[in-house]
Each structure stands twice: as C-alpha cells, then as structure tokens.
Design a protein around this motif. Structure first.
Motif, short mmCIF file in Angstrom:
data_model
loop_
_atom_site.label_atom_id
_atom_site.label_comp_id
_atom_site.label_asym_id
_atom_site.label_seq_id
_atom_site.Cartn_x
_atom_site.Cartn_y
_atom_site.Cartn_z
N GLY A 99 17.87 59.37 3.90
CA GLY A 99 17.66 58.03 3.35
C GLY A 99 16.33 57.45 3.80
N ARG A 100 15.80 56.53 3.02
CA ARG A 100 14.51 55.92 3.36
C ARG A 100 14.71 54.56 3.99
NH1 ARG A 100 10.70 56.27 -1.87
NH2 ARG A 100 10.15 54.26 -0.96
N ALA A 101 14.05 54.34 5.14
CA ALA A 101 14.21 53.07 5.86
C ALA A 101 13.75 51.89 4.99
CB ALA A 101 13.41 53.10 7.16
N ASP A 102 12.72 52.10 4.18
CA ASP A 102 12.23 50.97 3.40
C ASP A 102 13.17 50.62 2.24
OD1 ASP A 102 11.71 53.12 1.77
OD2 ASP A 102 9.59 52.67 1.45
N ARG A 103 14.29 51.33 2.15
CA ARG A 103 15.32 50.95 1.18
C ARG A 103 16.60 50.52 1.88
NH1 ARG A 103 14.60 55.59 -3.43
NH2 ARG A 103 12.47 55.02 -3.97
N VAL A 104 16.49 50.20 3.17
CA VAL A 104 17.68 49.84 3.93
C VAL A 104 17.73 48.33 4.15
CG1 VAL A 104 18.72 49.95 6.24
CG2 VAL A 104 17.99 52.05 5.09
N VAL A 105 18.86 47.72 3.85
CA VAL A 105 19.09 46.33 4.27
C VAL A 105 20.10 46.36 5.41
CG1 VAL A 105 18.50 45.31 2.03
CG2 VAL A 105 20.89 45.84 2.53
N ALA A 114 18.86 45.76 20.80
CA ALA A 114 18.48 47.18 20.68
C ALA A 114 18.52 47.61 19.20
CB ALA A 114 19.42 48.04 21.52
N GLU A 115 19.53 47.13 18.48
CA GLU A 115 19.62 47.49 17.06
C GLU A 115 18.47 46.87 16.27
OE1 GLU A 115 24.36 48.18 16.20
OE2 GLU A 115 23.68 46.12 16.46
N MET A 116 18.13 45.63 16.63
CA MET A 116 17.00 44.98 15.95
C MET A 116 15.72 45.77 16.19
SD MET A 116 17.70 40.99 16.84
CE MET A 116 19.15 40.12 16.22
N ARG A 117 15.53 46.17 17.44
CA ARG A 117 14.33 46.95 17.80
C ARG A 117 14.29 48.25 16.99
NH1 ARG A 117 15.61 46.89 23.27
NH2 ARG A 117 15.25 44.65 23.43
N GLN A 118 15.40 48.94 17.00
CA GLN A 118 15.48 50.22 16.28
C GLN A 118 15.14 50.05 14.80
OE1 GLN A 118 19.47 51.81 16.19
NE2 GLN A 118 18.89 53.60 14.97
N ALA A 119 15.68 48.99 14.21
CA ALA A 119 15.48 48.79 12.76
C ALA A 119 14.05 48.35 12.47
CB ALA A 119 16.48 47.75 12.25
N LEU A 120 13.46 47.55 13.38
CA LEU A 120 12.06 47.14 13.18
C LEU A 120 11.13 48.34 13.27
CD1 LEU A 120 12.01 43.81 15.18
CD2 LEU A 120 11.24 44.09 12.81
N LEU A 121 11.38 49.20 14.26
CA LEU A 121 10.52 50.37 14.44
C LEU A 121 10.68 51.33 13.26
CD1 LEU A 121 10.89 50.90 18.28
CD2 LEU A 121 8.88 50.01 17.04
N ALA A 122 11.90 51.44 12.75
CA ALA A 122 12.12 52.33 11.59
C ALA A 122 11.48 51.75 10.34
CB ALA A 122 13.62 52.53 11.37
N GLY A 123 11.34 50.41 10.30
CA GLY A 123 10.74 49.77 9.12
C GLY A 123 11.74 49.51 8.00
N VAL A 124 12.89 48.92 8.36
CA VAL A 124 13.87 48.63 7.30
C VAL A 124 13.32 47.59 6.35
CG1 VAL A 124 15.87 49.22 8.74
CG2 VAL A 124 15.14 46.83 8.57
N ARG A 125 13.90 47.59 5.18
CA ARG A 125 13.40 46.71 4.12
C ARG A 125 13.72 45.23 4.41
NH1 ARG A 125 13.52 46.09 -2.24
NH2 ARG A 125 13.41 43.85 -2.01
N CYS A 126 14.88 44.96 4.97
CA CYS A 126 15.25 43.55 5.17
C CYS A 126 16.39 43.43 6.19
CB CYS A 126 15.71 42.96 3.84
SG CYS A 126 15.88 41.18 3.87
#
Ligand code: LLP
Length: 421
Positions: A99-105, A114-126
C-alpha cells in the motif's frame, strides 16, 4: 432466495462453491476452521465504488480493520485503493502489503505520539483528528520532526445511523469526533498551528447502515461546516464521508454501493460542492460477503430443550455472534437429503456465549462441513487465541487459483514470547 455472497457463492448439485471452488474440498485440503476469500468478489465490490466515482476526484480508502490479511490488502492496493488505518500496526501492515502511504488516512480517537511520528515519517495522506488535544499533540510531534501534518477533523454530525448501538458512532453520546458546534473553532485552532495544514473534513456515522438517508443527513451537516469554515478563510480540500455501508447477512437490503455513492455525489452537486475531492472509508461492504468460515461438525448433542451442534470453529475465530448477537447464515457445504432439524451451532470454548448460530434448521452428521457466510469482514481481524486456540488458516481463491494466504497458527508460536519466572 439467493445466498449472501452470490453471485460468487453458489450451490449446484447440493455442493456449495465459492468462485467455483468446492468449500468442502477446501476444508478437507487445508483443514478447519478455515477462512476462504474470493479475490474476484473483493475486486468486484471495490469496482462498484470506483465505477460510480469515475470522472470525479476521489479516493476509496479501504477500512482495513475489517480484514487486514496481507493478501487482502495487496488485492486492494493493486486495484488502486487507499486505506483507512487506526493504528501504527495497521500502517506497518499496509506498507508491507504494497500500500502507498500517500493514500492512507489515519483515523482513531486515541493516537499515541509514537504512532503520529511513524505516520508523519511514512508520509500519510491525512490525519483524521478527533479532538483539540489531539491537534495540539500532533502539532508538537510534527514540529519536532520538522514536518507539517495534513489534518481533517472528524466531525460528529449527530445523526442516527439506525444501526446496532455498539457500532453506531455519529451520535452526540459517542466518544467519537469533534462536536458539530465546536468544529469551526477547532478548525480555527488547527489553522493557527504551524505544524498542521488543514486538508479536509470527515465523519463516520456507524456501521452496517442499510439506508441512504443517514448518509445524506451527515453530508449536509458536513457541508454546512465546510461553508462556515471556508467563510472563516480556511480552505477545505476533501470531504470524507466515512464507511459504514451494510451488507446482506440475512434479509437486510442495503442500497448497492453505487446508489449510495451517486446519491451523495448528487447532493454535493446540488449544494455547489461537486468539484471537491470525495473520500470513502468502506470496510465491511468491500470484504464482508467476499469471505466465509468453513468449519467441521465435531459432535451432535440432541437434548431435551435444545439440540447442540458442536463445531471446530468458535467465538475466538468469529466473535460477531457472541459480541453483537449478530446473525450470520450457516450453510452445509454439501446438502443432505434427510429431513432437517433445529440446532444451536456452537463452538468448543468453555463459555455459554460461545455460539455461532442459534436455532438453525439443518440436516447434519458429524464430520460434515458447514460454511458461515458473510465472514469476510470483522472475522479474522477480531479473532483471538482464547483457550489457547491457534487462529485459523486463510485461503484466497482467484479464478482457478487457490492461494494459502495464512498458515494455520501453531501453538508454539502462541507462547513463544512468554517467559517462565
Ligand atoms: N471508518 C472509520 C473511522 C471506522 O471506525 C470504521 C469502522 C470504518 C471506516 C469502516 O466501517 P464499515 O464500512 O466496515 O462499516 N466489529 C463491528 C464493526 C465495527 C466498525 C468499526 N468502525 C462488526 O463486526 O460489526
């Protein structure tokens, strides 16, 4: 009456088949309890959303909590889906499946730093943010990392989805979302924080919804806010209407996804918001009827007041009946000619709550295989190891191909991380 899961699930010559494959044979070959999924059924369900949205800016984000097995995620990733996640674990899993991080909400009412950090580094869409304190924390985490977090506010539209209280989420009394009345102020706060960028608005009013009306009511409430927030000088790019569309378990008649989507698009147009990107977060309606749980009859215990059929699947494999009193259809994999009698189909777990179906009229013998239908959503993802029961194996059929997508769990792995004192 057609079977839930039709046209992929069929009965011909007494034999229950899923996308052409005999479920009795699959049960024999891979053992039971066994989850069986149809890849084509999943694709068809996804395509129904996609076709109705063709020509519109949109993203269908599969709510992976419904079924997060890697091959299922891979199926949707290859079809171009985005994903709705609710934990860092789900993020790791969906990336592992392609799956692509830029398509993840990223939804959820309690995200850790820690989850926020992980998602920011991965580059989630929103990030779908559910409270003002969460905004503040996300802002701080983003600034620490030198990133800007794209945010949407999950608004509680206070509409009744008309579904089971445990899975109704859009009412004032629920823990979810920012109250409608507070939303404009919360958007102002979001817009003022340097670590955040306002991207959209979202809601999710519940699950197993069988009418279009509540969706339209929720959309109207969201659009009222979009207009108010934009009037305050804060642009909102996308509108995410959540998931929740129901499926047929027995006699429910939810609208087809295409009808629900078209009704929402028409409302967007009517209110002058037709240009907006629209996001959906369907879970159950993409996978529920694309999966069944095959189980074997262990013992028949006819009794004075009830007849019990004890099978090798249990509440740890499929908790929906025990947890919500959910009714799920149970069909013999090979029909018998004898006259049927009424059985309570139960698992071997030491709890009276361990039942899968009550008062089912079936002709059975020990060793027969049964299929519990509509088990593709919230089946395996809610499975546990209660009674030290290894979780079931999973098979995905795709045309002629049969793929073992998850080995049956081994008992040794259940306690591999434990230590004696
Ligand atoms: N988006 C959000 C923010 C959600 O909380 C959910 C589900 C979905 C999307 C997907 O909803 P769906 O399209 O699957 O209805 N375990 C329960 C269902 C819980 C649903 C929780 N949230 C069951 O087995 O019925």
């Amino acid at each position: 009456m057609s079977l839930p899961g039709a046209p992929f699930l069929t009965r011909a010559g007494g034999e229950l088949r899923f996308d052409g494959h005999s479920l009795a044979d699959l049960g024999r070959r891979f053992g039971t309890p066994l989850y069986v999924y149809s890849r084509r059924a999943m694709r068809a369900a996804f395509d129904a959303y996609e076709r109705a949205l063709a020509g519109r800016p949109h993203l269908v984000c599969y709510a992976m909590k419904a079924n997060s097995s890697l091959a299922v995620l891979q199926t949707f990733a290859q079809a171009g889906a985005g994903f709705d996640i609710v934990s860092g674990g789900e993020l790791t899993r969906v990336l592992a499946a392609g799956g692509r991080a830029d398509r993840v909400v990223f939804s959820g009412v309690g995200k850790t730093r820690a989850e926020m950090r992980q998602a920011l580094l991965a580059g989630v869409r929103c990030f779908n943010v559910e409270s003002e304190p969460e905004l503040e924390t996300l802002n701080a985490v983003a600034l620490e990392l030198g990133r800007v977090a794209p945010v949407s506010l999950r608004v509680n539209p206070d509409v009744d989805a008309g579904t089971h209280p445990y899975i109704s989420t859009g009412l004032k009394g629920n823990k979810f979302g920012v109250a409608h009345a507070d939303a404009v102020a919360t958007y102002r706060r979001a817009a003022s924080l340097p670590g955040l960028r306002v991207a959209g608005i979202d809601c999710h009013i519940g699950s197993q919804i069988t009418q279009i009306g509540p969706y339209l009511d929720a959309l109207d409430r969201l659009l009222d806010l979009v207009e108010a927030v934009e009037a305050a000088g804060i642009p909102i790019h996308h509108v995410d209407v959540g998931g929740g569309l129901g499926i047929t378990y027995t006699d429910e008649q939810p609208p087809p996804a295409a009808d629900m989507v078209r009704a929402l698009l028409a409302r967007l147009d009517a209110r002058g918001h037709g240009h907006r990107e629209v996001l959906f977060e369907p879970g159950r309606s993409l996978v529920g009827n694309a999966g069944v749980l095959v189980t074997e009859v262990l013992v028949l215990k006819p009794g004075e007041t009830k007849n019990f059929c004890i099978v090798d699947a249990a509440m740890n494999d499929l908790v929906r009946p025990a947890m919500y009193e959910a009714w799920m259809a149970i069909e013999p994999c090979v029909a018998r000619a004898e006259p049927p009698i009424t059985w309570d189909v139960v698992g071997p777990i030491c709890e009276s709550g361990d039942w899968l179906g009550r008062e089912r009229v079936l002709a059975l013998q020990p060793g027969d295989r049964l299929a519990i239908l509509s088990a593709g959503a919230y089946g395996m993802t809610m499975a546990s190891n209660y009674n030290t029961r290894p979780r079931a194996a999973e098979v995905m059929v795709d045309g002629d191909a049969v793929h073992l997508i998850r080995e049956r769990e081994r008992v040794e792995t259940l306690f591999a991380d434990e230590r004696l004192v």
